[in-house]
Scaffold this motif. Structure first.
Motif, PDB file in Angstrom:
ATOM      1  N   SER A 132     125.696-101.989  79.139  1.00  0.00           N
ATOM      2  CA  SER A 132     125.311-100.893  78.261  1.00  0.00           C
ATOM      3  C   SER A 132     126.257-100.705  77.072  1.00  0.00           C
ATOM      4  N   VAL A 133     127.541-100.622  77.300  1.00  0.00           N
ATOM      5  CA  VAL A 133     128.475-100.361  76.209  1.00  0.00           C
ATOM      6  C   VAL A 133     128.604-101.576  75.298  1.00  0.00           C
ATOM      7  N   LEU A 134     128.672-102.752  75.874  1.00  0.00           N
ATOM      8  CA  LEU A 134     128.779-103.966  75.070  1.00  0.00           C
ATOM      9  C   LEU A 134     127.519-104.168  74.235  1.00  0.00           C
ATOM     10  N   GLY A 135     126.377-103.941  74.822  1.00  0.00           N
ATOM     11  CA  GLY A 135     125.125-104.052  74.070  1.00  0.00           C
ATOM     12  C   GLY A 135     125.036-103.029  72.956  1.00  0.00           C
ATOM     13  N   PHE A 136     125.497-101.813  73.236  1.00  0.00           N
ATOM     14  CA  PHE A 136     125.496-100.772  72.211  1.00  0.00           C
ATOM     15  C   PHE A 136     126.438-101.132  71.070  1.00  0.00           C
ATOM     16  N   ALA A 137     127.607-101.679  71.399  1.00  0.00           N
ATOM     17  CA  ALA A 137     128.555-102.081  70.361  1.00  0.00           C
ATOM     18  C   ALA A 137     127.981-103.207  69.505  1.00  0.00           C
ATOM     19  N   ALA A 154     124.790-103.773  68.960  1.00  0.00           N
ATOM     20  CA  ALA A 154     123.720-103.190  68.147  1.00  0.00           C
ATOM     21  C   ALA A 154     124.286-102.413  66.967  1.00  0.00           C
ATOM     22  N   CYS A 155     125.378-101.694  67.202  1.00  0.00           N
ATOM     23  CA  CYS A 155     126.012-100.947  66.107  1.00  0.00           C
ATOM     24  C   CYS A 155     126.566-101.883  65.042  1.00  0.00           C
ATOM     25  N   SER A 156     127.191-102.981  65.450  1.00  0.00           N
ATOM     26  CA  SER A 156     127.754-103.905  64.459  1.00  0.00           C
ATOM     27  C   SER A 156     126.647-104.597  63.674  1.00  0.00           C
ATOM     28  N   ASN A 157     125.550-104.957  64.333  1.00  0.00           N
ATOM     29  CA  ASN A 157     124.432-105.559  63.603  1.00  0.00           C
ATOM     30  C   ASN A 157     123.802-104.574  62.629  1.00  0.00           C
ATOM     31  N   THR A 158     123.654-103.333  63.061  1.00  0.00           N
ATOM     32  CA  THR A 158     123.095-102.305  62.185  1.00  0.00           C
ATOM     33  C   THR A 158     123.992-102.069  60.983  1.00  0.00           C
ATOM     34  N   PHE A 159     125.291-102.037  61.208  1.00  0.00           N
ATOM     35  CA  PHE A 159     126.229-101.858  60.099  1.00  0.00           C
ATOM     36  C   PHE A 159     126.108-103.006  59.102  1.00  0.00           C
TER      37      PHE A 159
END
Length: 75
Positions: free
Chosen positions: A13-18, A20-25
């Motif tokens: 969960s946390v790694l996937g969220f991180a 996703a955040c970096s790709n979105t950025f």
């Protein structure tokens, strides 16, 4: 001594969220920079590779200079 597995918190969960955040950025930053004309450099390179467009651009510049030169000689 065998390597231990990471705790379950970082496994999904946390790694996937991180990620996703970096790709979105990255995507938002890219779209932001494209809005400020960062796409003009590749567009200029692409257009300058086409000889017919280059010929039209240069003939237009020559015609403008000829008009300016003619105006200067008439004064």
């Amino acid at each position: 001594m065998p390597l231990r597995r990471p705790p379950p918190l970082w496994s999904g969960s946390v790694l996937g969220f991180a990620m996703a955040c970096s790709n979105t950025f990255g995507l938002v930053t890219g779209a932001f920079l494209l809005g400020f004309g960062m796409s003009e450099i590749p567009k200029g390179i692409w257009l300058s590779a086409d000889w017919t467009i280059q010929q039209k651009v240069l003939s237009h510049k020559v015609a403008k200079m000829a008009v300016k030169l003619d105006d200067a000689h008439q004064d």
